[in-house]
Design a protein around this motif. Sequence first.
Motif, mmCIF file in Angstrom:
data_model
loop_
_atom_site.group_PDB
_atom_site.id
_atom_site.type_symbol
_atom_site.label_atom_id
_atom_site.label_comp_id
_atom_site.label_asym_id
_atom_site.label_seq_id
_atom_site.Cartn_x
_atom_site.Cartn_y
_atom_site.Cartn_z
ATOM 1 N N ARG A 90 14.961 5.058 -5.013
ATOM 2 C CA ARG A 90 13.709 5.275 -4.285
ATOM 3 C C ARG A 90 12.575 4.455 -4.879
ATOM 4 N N ARG A 91 12.730 4.077 -6.151
ATOM 5 C CA ARG A 91 11.701 3.259 -6.806
ATOM 6 C C ARG A 91 11.822 1.792 -6.462
ATOM 7 N N VAL A 92 12.934 1.385 -5.850
ATOM 8 C CA VAL A 92 13.228 -0.038 -5.679
ATOM 9 C C VAL A 92 13.267 -0.386 -4.191
ATOM 10 N N CYS A 93 12.493 -1.375 -3.791
ATOM 11 C CA CYS A 93 12.400 -1.731 -2.375
ATOM 12 C C CYS A 93 12.510 -3.239 -2.172
ATOM 13 N N GLY A 94 13.132 -3.605 -1.063
ATOM 14 C CA GLY A 94 13.168 -4.993 -0.624
ATOM 15 C C GLY A 94 12.432 -5.102 0.693
ATOM 16 N N VAL A 95 11.817 -6.248 0.919
ATOM 17 C CA VAL A 95 11.010 -6.467 2.123
ATOM 18 C C VAL A 95 11.596 -7.610 2.941
ATOM 19 N N GLY A 96 11.695 -7.397 4.240
ATOM 20 C CA GLY A 96 12.037 -8.458 5.175
ATOM 21 C C GLY A 96 10.830 -8.725 6.058
ATOM 22 N N ALA A 97 10.517 -9.996 6.281
ATOM 23 C CA ALA A 97 9.364 -10.372 7.103
ATOM 24 C C ALA A 97 9.800 -11.438 8.099
ATOM 25 N N GLU A 98 9.522 -11.211 9.372
ATOM 26 C CA GLU A 98 9.951 -12.158 10.405
ATOM 27 C C GLU A 98 8.760 -12.857 11.038
ATOM 28 N N LEU A 99 8.919 -14.161 11.176
ATOM 29 C CA LEU A 99 7.948 -15.012 11.852
ATOM 30 C C LEU A 99 8.654 -15.551 13.095
ATOM 31 N N ASN A 100 8.293 -15.057 14.272
ATOM 32 C CA ASN A 100 8.926 -15.546 15.489
ATOM 33 C C ASN A 100 7.888 -16.155 16.410
ATOM 34 N N VAL A 101 8.335 -16.665 17.540
ATOM 35 C CA VAL A 101 7.437 -17.422 18.412
ATOM 36 C C VAL A 101 6.296 -16.562 18.932
ATOM 37 N N GLU A 102 6.582 -15.302 19.254
ATOM 38 C CA GLU A 102 5.576 -14.458 19.895
ATOM 39 C C GLU A 102 5.258 -13.175 19.134
ATOM 40 N N TYR A 103 5.781 -13.025 17.927
ATOM 41 C CA TYR A 103 5.468 -11.818 17.155
ATOM 42 C C TYR A 103 5.732 -12.042 15.668
ATOM 43 N N LEU A 104 5.127 -11.145 14.867
ATOM 44 C CA LEU A 104 5.371 -11.073 13.425
ATOM 45 C C LEU A 104 5.831 -9.657 13.112
ATOM 46 N N ALA A 105 6.726 -9.515 12.145
ATOM 47 C CA ALA A 105 7.244 -8.192 11.815
ATOM 48 C C ALA A 105 7.552 -8.090 10.331
ATOM 49 N N VAL A 106 7.445 -6.880 9.807
ATOM 50 C CA VAL A 106 7.741 -6.611 8.396
ATOM 51 C C VAL A 106 8.439 -5.257 8.299
ATOM 52 N N THR A 107 9.465 -5.182 7.455
ATOM 53 C CA THR A 107 10.144 -3.920 7.166
ATOM 54 C C THR A 107 10.450 -3.857 5.673
ATOM 55 N N ALA A 108 10.272 -2.679 5.092
ATOM 56 C CA ALA A 108 10.655 -2.446 3.694
ATOM 57 C C ALA A 108 11.723 -1.366 3.661
ATOM 58 N N LEU A 109 12.801 -1.618 2.924
ATOM 59 C CA LEU A 109 13.873 -0.651 2.721
ATOM 60 C C LEU A 109 13.991 -0.335 1.245
ATOM 61 N N ASP A 110 14.356 0.927 0.935
ATOM 62 C CA ASP A 110 14.683 1.221 -0.455
ATOM 63 C C ASP A 110 16.168 0.954 -0.680
ATOM 64 N N LEU A 111 16.629 1.203 -1.890
ATOM 65 C CA LEU A 111 17.988 0.814 -2.261
ATOM 66 C C LEU A 111 19.047 1.550 -1.449
ATOM 67 N N THR A 112 18.705 2.731 -0.923
ATOM 68 C CA THR A 112 19.656 3.495 -0.119
ATOM 69 C C THR A 112 19.637 3.089 1.349
ATOM 70 N N GLY A 113 18.733 2.158 1.723
ATOM 71 C CA GLY A 113 18.625 1.714 3.111
ATOM 72 C C GLY A 113 17.620 2.475 3.929
ATOM 73 N N GLU A 114 16.876 3.390 3.307
ATOM 74 C CA GLU A 114 15.859 4.142 4.040
ATOM 75 C C GLU A 114 14.658 3.241 4.338
ATOM 76 N N VAL A 115 14.142 3.332 5.571
ATOM 77 C CA VAL A 115 12.972 2.553 5.965
ATOM 78 C C VAL A 115 11.726 3.175 5.344
ATOM 79 N N ILE A 116 10.991 2.367 4.589
ATOM 80 C CA ILE A 116 9.773 2.830 3.932
ATOM 81 C C ILE A 116 8.554 2.514 4.791
ATOM 82 N N ILE A 117 8.529 1.350 5.364
ATOM 83 C CA ILE A 117 7.440 0.950 6.248
ATOM 84 C C ILE A 117 7.998 -0.071 7.228
ATOM 85 N N GLU A 118 7.501 -0.028 8.455
ATOM 86 C CA GLU A 118 7.988 -0.949 9.490
ATOM 87 C C GLU A 118 6.836 -1.244 10.440
ATOM 88 N N SER A 119 6.586 -2.525 10.695
ATOM 89 C CA SER A 119 5.501 -2.884 11.606
ATOM 90 C C SER A 119 5.831 -4.181 12.333
#
Length: 423
Positions: A90-119
């Motif tokens: 739960r203390r450890v998180c990875g972030v994915g960030a997408e840059l696409n033609v018509e949108y931007l997106a970000v998601t953070a997951l903890d080590l167990t795969g739980e979504v911490i934040i998504e936008s």
Amino acid sequence: MSLSDGQRSTGVVAPADHVSLRRHNLAVVLRHIRDAGPRSRARIAADTGLNKATVSSLVAELVDRGLLREAESERGAVGRPGQLVELDGRRVCGVGAELNVEYLAVTALDLTGEVIIESRIPFDAAHLGADATFDRLAGLIEQAVAAIGLRGGQTVGVTLAVPGLVQSAAGILALAPNLGWESVDIVRAMTERLQEPTYHVSVDNEANLGALAAYAEFAAADPAAVRDLVLLTGAVGVGGGVVAGGQLQRGGHGFSGEVGHLPVAPAGGRCGCGRTGCWETVVGLTALLDKATDPDDPVRDVSLDVEQRLAEITRRAEAGDERTLAALADVGTWLGLGGAIVVNILNPDVLVLGGYFGALGPWLTAPLEEAIRDRVIAPDGGGCRVVCSGLGFTAAVRGGAQISLDSVFDDPTQVPTQVGASA
């Protein structure tokens, strides 16, 4: 582990070997718990071949680093039940960030795969340009990192997903036709905006990352069910991610998966890459909207979230709007033509529809399945199933977050002990 005579005599090699061996064994145990689920220490020792005392020491350290935690006692065991350990992270998180033609997106997951934040926000990157896009995306990443910090977490990495040819090792976006960008040092640009962060920043193709997330979906349900998978993801462009034998396939130079540029319609329209007749000119989201709507239709407004726009297309199709249904039928026919080519070449267990293809799956799946039956030379379509991803437009960012977390499974020692973190 016993020392050789040479190691005893020098007193130099042994300590280095011990450190690297322990790091390796920590990774072995952590990955085993990730893949196999909660296990007792005795079961871990039996599964991995490590001795029980070593496993107990390794588990203790992984617990101290906040990567494992004690779980319930082992059920059905003969004799004294063993205490299970499971992923914590739960203390450890990875972030994915997408840059696409018509949108931007970000998601953070903890080590167990739980979504911490998504936008996700609408963003016209193709017209606003690289600098404005990087500035806005950096702001979204900083918000995610701050949210992780507020819950006492550590960000171990950020992986950027982009639509185009990527030189991942160099951090370069070589070519993104639908953005109009070429030879962009995207990792350097983002690292500067993130003020030289302590976490690692990398970049990959969005379809590759989406394929990893789709594969993880299947692996979570049944690790043995699917070993070969192709993701077709549709937005303005069309991309493909290939997983073979459980491993992502990047090609000789990292440029595989550009299925959107299959020349399926030589007499067709001009593609963003400058050529004519590419597959995405007849199945991309722009192609669908050109067929289904007028130029001033609100569904074409890129300031609206893409899922809102697709919800309106769905509403019209369900209401029986003839123009919408005709456009979907045409896209479905072309999707089947290119999809059959992909299946003939790669023979995947599963062909996954992602992005807008998945959102409009009820109208696109049937013609694709029919084309696979009719055009794939192997009996019964080569055994390939067509499924719609449940991840929608989050696949790439989730795959990016997973890639960011992989570094912890490779080297758990990068996460400090909780005593060290407190200090």
